[in-house]
Design a protein around this motif. Structure first.
Motif, mmCIF file in Angstrom:
data_model
loop_
_atom_site.group_PDB
_atom_site.id
_atom_site.type_symbol
_atom_site.label_atom_id
_atom_site.label_comp_id
_atom_site.label_asym_id
_atom_site.label_seq_id
_atom_site.Cartn_x
_atom_site.Cartn_y
_atom_site.Cartn_z
ATOM 1 N N LYS A 74 22.479 11.473 32.056
ATOM 2 C CA LYS A 74 21.143 12.070 31.984
ATOM 3 C C LYS A 74 20.789 12.393 30.535
ATOM 4 C CE LYS A 74 20.755 14.040 36.592
ATOM 5 N NZ LYS A 74 20.544 15.270 37.367
ATOM 6 N N GLY A 75 19.499 12.297 30.226
ATOM 7 C CA GLY A 75 19.013 12.596 28.884
ATOM 8 C C GLY A 75 19.122 11.429 27.916
ATOM 9 N N GLU A 76 19.701 10.319 28.349
ATOM 10 C CA GLU A 76 19.885 9.150 27.484
ATOM 11 C C GLU A 76 18.799 8.109 27.751
ATOM 12 O OE1 GLU A 76 22.214 8.979 25.110
ATOM 13 O OE2 GLU A 76 23.004 10.922 25.708
ATOM 14 N N ILE A 77 18.536 7.277 26.731
ATOM 15 C CA ILE A 77 17.551 6.194 26.846
ATOM 16 C C ILE A 77 18.217 4.897 26.415
ATOM 17 C CG2 ILE A 77 15.347 5.277 26.012
ATOM 18 C CD1 ILE A 77 14.465 8.179 25.535
ATOM 19 N N PRO A 105 18.228 9.523 33.332
ATOM 20 C CA PRO A 105 18.469 8.468 32.356
ATOM 21 C C PRO A 105 17.306 7.476 32.415
ATOM 22 C CG PRO A 105 20.004 8.293 34.192
ATOM 23 C CD PRO A 105 19.220 9.543 34.395
ATOM 24 N N GLN A 106 16.953 6.921 31.256
ATOM 25 C CA GLN A 106 15.754 6.093 31.190
ATOM 26 C C GLN A 106 16.072 4.689 30.670
ATOM 27 O OE1 GLN A 106 12.061 6.219 28.280
ATOM 28 N NE2 GLN A 106 12.074 7.979 29.652
ATOM 29 N N ILE A 107 15.503 3.711 31.350
ATOM 30 C CA ILE A 107 15.527 2.325 30.884
ATOM 31 C C ILE A 107 14.134 2.062 30.337
ATOM 32 C CG2 ILE A 107 15.724 -0.089 31.563
ATOM 33 C CD1 ILE A 107 17.633 0.864 33.809
ATOM 34 N N ASP A 108 14.042 1.871 29.015
ATOM 35 C CA ASP A 108 12.750 1.676 28.348
ATOM 36 C C ASP A 108 12.731 0.294 27.714
ATOM 37 O OD1 ASP A 108 10.489 1.623 26.776
ATOM 38 O OD2 ASP A 108 10.893 3.522 25.774
ATOM 39 N N ASN A 130 19.417 5.030 42.200
ATOM 40 C CA ASN A 130 18.953 6.401 42.391
ATOM 41 C C ASN A 130 18.783 7.116 41.057
ATOM 42 O OD1 ASN A 130 19.651 6.119 45.306
ATOM 43 N ND2 ASN A 130 21.710 6.126 44.490
ATOM 44 N N ASN A 131 17.774 7.981 40.987
ATOM 45 C CA ASN A 131 17.643 8.976 39.909
ATOM 46 C C ASN A 131 17.629 8.384 38.501
ATOM 47 O OD1 ASN A 131 17.721 11.114 41.868
ATOM 48 N ND2 ASN A 131 19.884 10.600 42.088
ATOM 49 N N ILE A 132 16.889 7.293 38.322
ATOM 50 C CA ILE A 132 16.735 6.645 37.022
ATOM 51 C C ILE A 132 15.239 6.526 36.744
ATOM 52 C CG2 ILE A 132 17.086 4.464 35.767
ATOM 53 C CD1 ILE A 132 19.696 4.134 37.336
ATOM 54 N N ALA A 133 14.835 6.610 35.473
ATOM 55 C CA ALA A 133 13.444 6.400 35.071
ATOM 56 C C ALA A 133 13.333 5.033 34.398
ATOM 57 C CB ALA A 133 12.989 7.495 34.117
ATOM 58 N N ILE A 134 12.218 4.342 34.667
ATOM 59 C CA ILE A 134 11.959 3.032 34.072
ATOM 60 C C ILE A 134 10.634 3.118 33.338
ATOM 61 C CG2 ILE A 134 11.631 0.579 34.493
ATOM 62 C CD1 ILE A 134 13.052 1.073 37.215
ATOM 63 N N LYS A 135 10.618 2.684 32.080
ATOM 64 C CA LYS A 135 9.405 2.790 31.260
ATOM 65 C C LYS A 135 9.036 1.459 30.616
ATOM 66 C CE LYS A 135 7.358 5.236 27.395
ATOM 67 N NZ LYS A 135 7.580 6.188 26.312
ATOM 68 N N GLY A 136 7.735 1.164 30.648
ATOM 69 C CA GLY A 136 7.181 0.086 29.857
ATOM 70 C C GLY A 136 7.672 -1.302 30.171
ATOM 71 N N SER A 137 7.766 -1.655 31.440
ATOM 72 C CA SER A 137 8.314 -2.964 31.758
ATOM 73 C C SER A 137 7.253 -4.041 31.893
ATOM 74 C CB SER A 137 9.170 -2.889 33.016
ATOM 75 O OG SER A 137 8.404 -2.452 34.098
ATOM 76 N N GLY A 138 6.150 -3.902 31.194
ATOM 77 C CA GLY A 138 5.154 -4.962 31.132
ATOM 78 C C GLY A 138 4.355 -5.136 32.399
ATOM 79 N N GLY A 139 3.590 -6.199 32.433
ATOM 80 C CA GLY A 139 2.674 -6.446 33.538
ATOM 81 C C GLY A 139 3.344 -6.834 34.830
ATOM 82 N N ALA A 140 4.600 -7.244 34.766
ATOM 83 C CA ALA A 140 5.266 -7.731 35.968
ATOM 84 C C ALA A 140 5.754 -6.607 36.875
ATOM 85 C CB ALA A 140 6.440 -8.623 35.587
ATOM 86 N N GLY A 141 6.051 -5.443 36.343
ATOM 87 C CA GLY A 141 6.480 -4.337 37.181
ATOM 88 C C GLY A 141 7.830 -3.775 36.795
#
Length: 176
Positions: A74-77, A105-108, A130-141
């Motif tokens: 957690k807290g990592e990118i 934890p974030q996947i950017d 579970n319990n992961i954030a995803i950011k900025g993955s473009g137009g595809a999703g």
């Protein structure tokens, strides 16, 4: 993406792996853990008995066994796409989750022109994310889950819970 018929029993031979962006990458882009003496309570690479990776590229290179667990700190990118490399089995899913304290934890992948998705699950079954954030993955999703099918064509066997989609153009990926 929601699964049908998941049983969450931990396999007797299941292994647990950790991913911590703060450690030294001693085995870059390798399926070999960077340390096997990791302590997930103190986040130290000595004094423990667990395996830890620094990067998602390391995780992408590993072949996991049914029932294995992969925990992101957690807290990592991480600025790379997670391409889930292995399928679990009925009753022994491979679980990707979070550990520690702080934000998910974030996947950017917003700066990575080669990653259309934050998480790719192509031809993968019996996986729980579970319990992961995803950011900025473009137009595809946020996700690509093409080719994931249950036994007898019963549908996806991928379970996603508590995943935050942040600043994405599309909130979900395609499925065949």
């Amino acid at each position: 993406i929601l699964a049908s018929g998941f049983l969450f029993a931990k396999s007797a031979s299941a292994a647990t792996y950790y991913v911590d962006a703060d450690i030294t990458d001693t085995n870059a882009s390798s399926a070999t853990p960077d340390f096997t003496t990791y302590n997930p309570t103190t986040f130290e690479t000595t004094g423990g008995s667990d395996s830890v990776y620094k990067t998602i590229a390391d995780v992408n290179a590993k072949t996991f066994a049914a029932g294995d667990f992969v925990y992101y700190k957690k807290g990592e990118i991480w600025t790379e796409q997670l391409t889930v490399p292995s399928s679990g089995s009925s009753g022994n899913v491979i679980t990707f989750d979070a550990y520690g304290l702080g934000n998910k934890p974030q996947i950017d992948v917003s700066a990575d022109a080669t990653s259309a998705y934050g998480i790719s699950l192509n031809n993968i079954n019996y996986v729980s994310i579970n319990n992961i954030a995803i950011k900025g993955s473009g137009g595809a999703g946020a996700f690509s889950a093409r080719g994931a099918t249950g036994t007898g064509g019963s549908g996806f066997t991928v379970l996603v819970t508590g995943v935050d989609v942040l600043s994405n153009y599309g909130a979900s990926g395609g499925g065949d």
